[in-house]
Design a protein around this motif. Sequence first.
Motif, mmCIF file in Angstrom:
data_model
loop_
_atom_site.group_PDB
_atom_site.id
_atom_site.type_symbol
_atom_site.label_atom_id
_atom_site.label_comp_id
_atom_site.label_asym_id
_atom_site.label_seq_id
_atom_site.Cartn_x
_atom_site.Cartn_y
_atom_site.Cartn_z
ATOM 1 N N PRO A 140 0.808 -1.227 0.000
ATOM 2 C CA PRO A 140 0.000 0.000 0.000
ATOM 3 C C PRO A 140 0.840 1.276 0.000
ATOM 4 O O PRO A 140 0.496 2.258 -0.666
ATOM 5 N N ALA A 141 1.964 1.273 0.751
ATOM 6 C CA ALA A 141 2.821 2.459 0.790
ATOM 7 C C ALA A 141 3.484 2.700 -0.558
ATOM 8 O O ALA A 141 3.551 3.845 -1.045
ATOM 9 N N LEU A 142 3.982 1.637 -1.191
ATOM 10 C CA LEU A 142 4.606 1.776 -2.505
ATOM 11 C C LEU A 142 3.583 2.162 -3.565
ATOM 12 O O LEU A 142 3.887 2.930 -4.498
ATOM 13 N N PHE A 143 2.374 1.650 -3.461
ATOM 14 C CA PHE A 143 1.300 2.028 -4.392
ATOM 15 C C PHE A 143 1.004 3.513 -4.269
ATOM 16 O O PHE A 143 0.870 4.223 -5.281
ATOM 17 N N ASP A 144 0.901 4.004 -3.030
ATOM 18 C CA ASP A 144 0.632 5.421 -2.807
ATOM 19 C C ASP A 144 1.746 6.282 -3.393
ATOM 20 O O ASP A 144 1.488 7.313 -4.028
ATOM 21 N N TYR A 145 2.993 5.849 -3.195
ATOM 22 C CA TYR A 145 4.138 6.587 -3.746
ATOM 23 C C TYR A 145 4.106 6.583 -5.281
ATOM 24 O O TYR A 145 4.358 7.607 -5.921
ATOM 25 N N THR A 146 3.782 5.427 -5.866
ATOM 26 C CA THR A 146 3.739 5.313 -7.325
ATOM 27 C C THR A 146 2.692 6.237 -7.917
ATOM 28 O O THR A 146 2.918 6.867 -8.965
ATOM 29 N N GLU A 147 1.554 6.347 -7.266
ATOM 30 C CA GLU A 147 0.475 7.189 -7.776
ATOM 31 C C GLU A 147 0.848 8.669 -7.759
ATOM 32 O O GLU A 147 0.171 9.487 -8.403
ATOM 33 N N ARG A 148 1.899 9.026 -7.086
ATOM 34 C CA ARG A 148 2.336 10.420 -7.027
ATOM 35 C C ARG A 148 3.466 10.715 -8.010
ATOM 36 O O ARG A 148 3.938 11.843 -8.085
ATOM 37 N N LEU A 149 3.932 9.713 -8.725
ATOM 38 C CA LEU A 149 4.987 9.923 -9.711
ATOM 39 C C LEU A 149 4.413 10.465 -11.016
ATOM 40 O O LEU A 149 3.282 10.139 -11.382
ATOM 41 N N PRO A 150 5.170 11.277 -11.740
ATOM 42 C CA PRO A 150 4.724 11.759 -13.055
ATOM 43 C C PRO A 150 4.445 10.577 -13.988
ATOM 44 O O PRO A 150 5.238 9.640 -14.071
ATOM 45 N N SER A 311 3.006 5.583 5.718
ATOM 46 C CA SER A 311 3.797 6.445 4.851
ATOM 47 C C SER A 311 5.094 6.921 5.481
ATOM 48 O O SER A 311 5.921 7.525 4.810
ATOM 49 N N SER A 312 5.293 6.693 6.793
ATOM 50 C CA SER A 312 6.562 7.076 7.409
ATOM 51 C C SER A 312 7.621 6.039 7.058
ATOM 52 O O SER A 312 7.466 4.854 7.383
ATOM 53 N N PRO A 313 8.709 6.434 6.403
ATOM 54 C CA PRO A 313 9.768 5.464 6.068
ATOM 55 C C PRO A 313 10.309 4.741 7.292
ATOM 56 O O PRO A 313 10.654 3.563 7.217
ATOM 57 N N LEU A 314 10.346 5.423 8.431
ATOM 58 C CA LEU A 314 10.879 4.803 9.644
ATOM 59 C C LEU A 314 9.996 3.644 10.096
ATOM 60 O O LEU A 314 10.495 2.610 10.562
ATOM 61 N N GLU A 315 8.680 3.791 9.973
ATOM 62 C CA GLU A 315 7.783 2.697 10.341
ATOM 63 C C GLU A 315 8.005 1.487 9.442
ATOM 64 O O GLU A 315 8.029 0.341 9.903
ATOM 65 N N LEU A 316 8.165 1.721 8.144
ATOM 66 C CA LEU A 316 8.387 0.620 7.210
ATOM 67 C C LEU A 316 9.725 -0.066 7.477
ATOM 68 O O LEU A 316 9.828 -1.293 7.429
ATOM 69 N N ARG A 380 4.005 11.329 2.998
ATOM 70 C CA ARG A 380 3.165 10.742 1.992
ATOM 71 C C ARG A 380 3.154 11.574 0.737
ATOM 72 O O ARG A 380 2.987 11.077 -0.371
ATOM 73 N N ALA A 381 3.268 12.850 0.945
ATOM 74 C CA ALA A 381 3.181 13.754 -0.195
ATOM 75 C C ALA A 381 4.521 13.974 -0.858
ATOM 76 O O ALA A 381 4.634 14.566 -1.906
ATOM 77 N N ALA A 382 5.599 13.512 -0.196
ATOM 78 C CA ALA A 382 6.947 13.761 -0.709
ATOM 79 C C ALA A 382 7.200 13.023 -2.008
ATOM 80 O O ALA A 382 6.703 11.940 -2.222
#
Length: 382
Positions: A140-150, A311-316, A380-382
């Motif tokens: 889910p975290a990687l999916f969220d990140y992917t959806e924010r890529l150009p 979405s926190s990298p530290l949690e992952l 998350r927005a980064a």
Amino acid sequence: MIMNLLLIFIPISLLLEYVFKAPPLWVFITATVAIIPLADWLRKATEQVAARAGSAIGGLLNVTFGNLAELIIAIFVLLSGNITVVKAQITGSIIGNGLLGLGLAIVIGSFGRSRQKFSGQNAGQLNSMLFLVVIALMIPALFDYTERLPGFSAGSEAARTNLDEYLSLAVAIVLIVVYLLNLLYTLVTHKDAFEQEEGAHEGKLWPVWQAAAVLVGGTALIALQSEMLSGALEATSTTLGLSPFFLGIIVLAVVGNFAEYIAGSYFARQGKIGLAINIAVGATIQVALFTAPLLVLISYAIGKPMNLVFSSPLELVAIVAVALTVTTVTKDGEATWFEGVLLLTVYVLLALAFFFVTPGEQALVPNPLALTHEVVAPARAA
């Protein structure tokens, strides 16, 4: 004897909360202490059940009753709208059970023993499930990140949020099904392979009704104390100058899983290290594959939608660290006290990181929970 004396904190906490309307800090402290003897009674009742039904079912019952208290804490926090704190509690439970709980059990069980042996096959199954946990919570975290890529953007923020929620719901259902299938595998179709030979029970067995009454009554009282902890969370964080995120990921997670820590350490001290591992690692797996997905479904039912995007990298990183460290320690089917120390060291390092991760300005914000949300959300927005 000492544990029974601590039971006095149950009425003390109730009086402070409902009669004297004491400051939240005192309610928080007394409720925390009250949970300790209750957790010990849960351990005693679970041992009685394990002596009758076998270590596999006994370990599952201990994990389930221990996580039930945590689930209730999370529901109350969720009802207040503090979704970030709920996610922090989930992460804290995963690292607490896998690192702190197992580390304590191995260290305490190693006194007077050069090494402790357990079923490598059982450990291998648990480790496989741990890596499923990593994959399930990373996607889910990687999916969220992917959806924010150009080129991959879903459009508006609202559209991305909807996609996160749809994926989280689907993942939650899949994880619950897999967890139930895992129970079928370990308790029914391949029960003989995972049952531990732990020796005869010492002392007189309780009647079944007594063990059941202690389990149900102890869980109910822990749930009540947990609700009081949840209600005192924000005010306590302000008084102590700690972020609600830190209290969620360390304090609430430890309190919510204290029963497993006591039970695991007790069984390890009795030479039942296999059962202790079942409790510690099994609780980690149950939180990730059942409790967290169930909270997602409950969140929609109560109108407070929560996704599985950590979405926190530290949690992952913390979740990955649990899988790698536990697998490294248990892969050879034996444990020594120093391996327990290694598990505890990783937990302390992560706890220090979570303590310092939020900015010091948080104490200046009128509602600390708002900043906790803002600290994690930008990642998350980064």
